[in-house]
Design a protein around this motif. Sequence first.
Motif, mmCIF file in Angstrom:
data_model
loop_
_atom_site.group_PDB
_atom_site.id
_atom_site.type_symbol
_atom_site.label_atom_id
_atom_site.label_comp_id
_atom_site.label_asym_id
_atom_site.label_seq_id
_atom_site.Cartn_x
_atom_site.Cartn_y
_atom_site.Cartn_z
ATOM 1 N N ASP A 36 -13.944 -16.736 10.314
ATOM 2 C CA ASP A 36 -13.007 -17.827 10.077
ATOM 3 C C ASP A 36 -11.616 -17.345 9.671
ATOM 4 N N GLU A 37 -11.473 -16.044 9.357
ATOM 5 C CA GLU A 37 -10.192 -15.564 8.890
ATOM 6 C C GLU A 37 -9.285 -15.198 10.058
ATOM 7 N N PRO A 38 -7.985 -15.225 9.857
ATOM 8 C CA PRO A 38 -7.044 -14.838 10.925
ATOM 9 C C PRO A 38 -7.201 -13.360 11.289
ATOM 10 N N MET A 44 -5.447 -6.151 8.385
ATOM 11 C CA MET A 44 -4.919 -5.650 7.127
ATOM 12 C C MET A 44 -6.035 -5.174 6.200
ATOM 13 N N ARG A 45 -7.159 -5.895 6.188
ATOM 14 C CA ARG A 45 -8.279 -5.480 5.340
ATOM 15 C C ARG A 45 -8.842 -4.134 5.800
ATOM 16 N N ASP A 46 -8.955 -3.946 7.123
ATOM 17 C CA ASP A 46 -9.467 -2.678 7.647
ATOM 18 C C ASP A 46 -8.487 -1.539 7.382
ATOM 19 N N LEU A 47 -7.184 -1.814 7.513
ATOM 20 C CA LEU A 47 -6.190 -0.781 7.246
ATOM 21 C C LEU A 47 -6.202 -0.369 5.771
ATOM 22 N N LYS A 48 -6.383 -1.330 4.882
ATOM 23 C CA LYS A 48 -6.463 -1.000 3.462
ATOM 24 C C LYS A 48 -7.703 -0.152 3.169
ATOM 25 N N ALA A 49 -8.822 -0.460 3.840
ATOM 26 C CA ALA A 49 -10.048 0.323 3.642
ATOM 27 C C ALA A 49 -9.853 1.760 4.124
#
Length: 217
Positions: A36-38, A44-49
């Motif tokens: 459901d997220e954009p 961005m979440r994967d890049l931060k990880a």
Amino acid sequence: FPGLADVSISQDIPVEGEITVPVGSHSPDEDYSTLDEPVKDTIMRDLKAVGKKFVHVMYPRKSSALLRDWDLWGPLVLCVFLALMLQGGSADSKDDGGPQFAEVFVIIWFGAVVITLNSKLLGGTISFFQSLCVLGYCVMPLTVAMLVCRLVLLAGAGTVSFIIRLIVVGAMFGWSTLASTAFLADSQPPNRKALVVYPIFLFYFVISWMILTFTPQ
């Protein structure tokens, strides 16, 4: 039971209390799904990880951070970047550097797979992809060394340049080896750690030798 036949319950006894079914607290996070997220938030979440894993490699310590949420995006980017930097073909050369790129790419991934299989056969407790993740992310110091060596070679390929490259590559080789063993050593039986560390040493030594002996055409 024969004794219960004479027991009678008065109909005048009121029944008090409330019968409820316990229900766990419902949080909004239970209705949340990554579907459901954009797309921007997902990237961005994967890049931060990936960035957090790079930080753990730059400051190695005995931690399960790299093993908890493994991924192969970082190792893939590092491998491609290192292979591109090591290819020796120039724009006006008949050799476009394709075989050299494939050679570096295969050496890195094949070496990581062999080390992982060796670790598993010796009784390692981490999964196959967790080991590949750690070995791939720990190539980062050597990738930095390759970038520094390319910059040094722009000034010339004399004795001073070789000494500088030797110091940089040696330091980054030690960094990669120590970082990988810091994450993988605890997953091995105590009496077999040397058998696991030795192939890791050879793996990063081969990559370091390729970087040190690189001379652009």
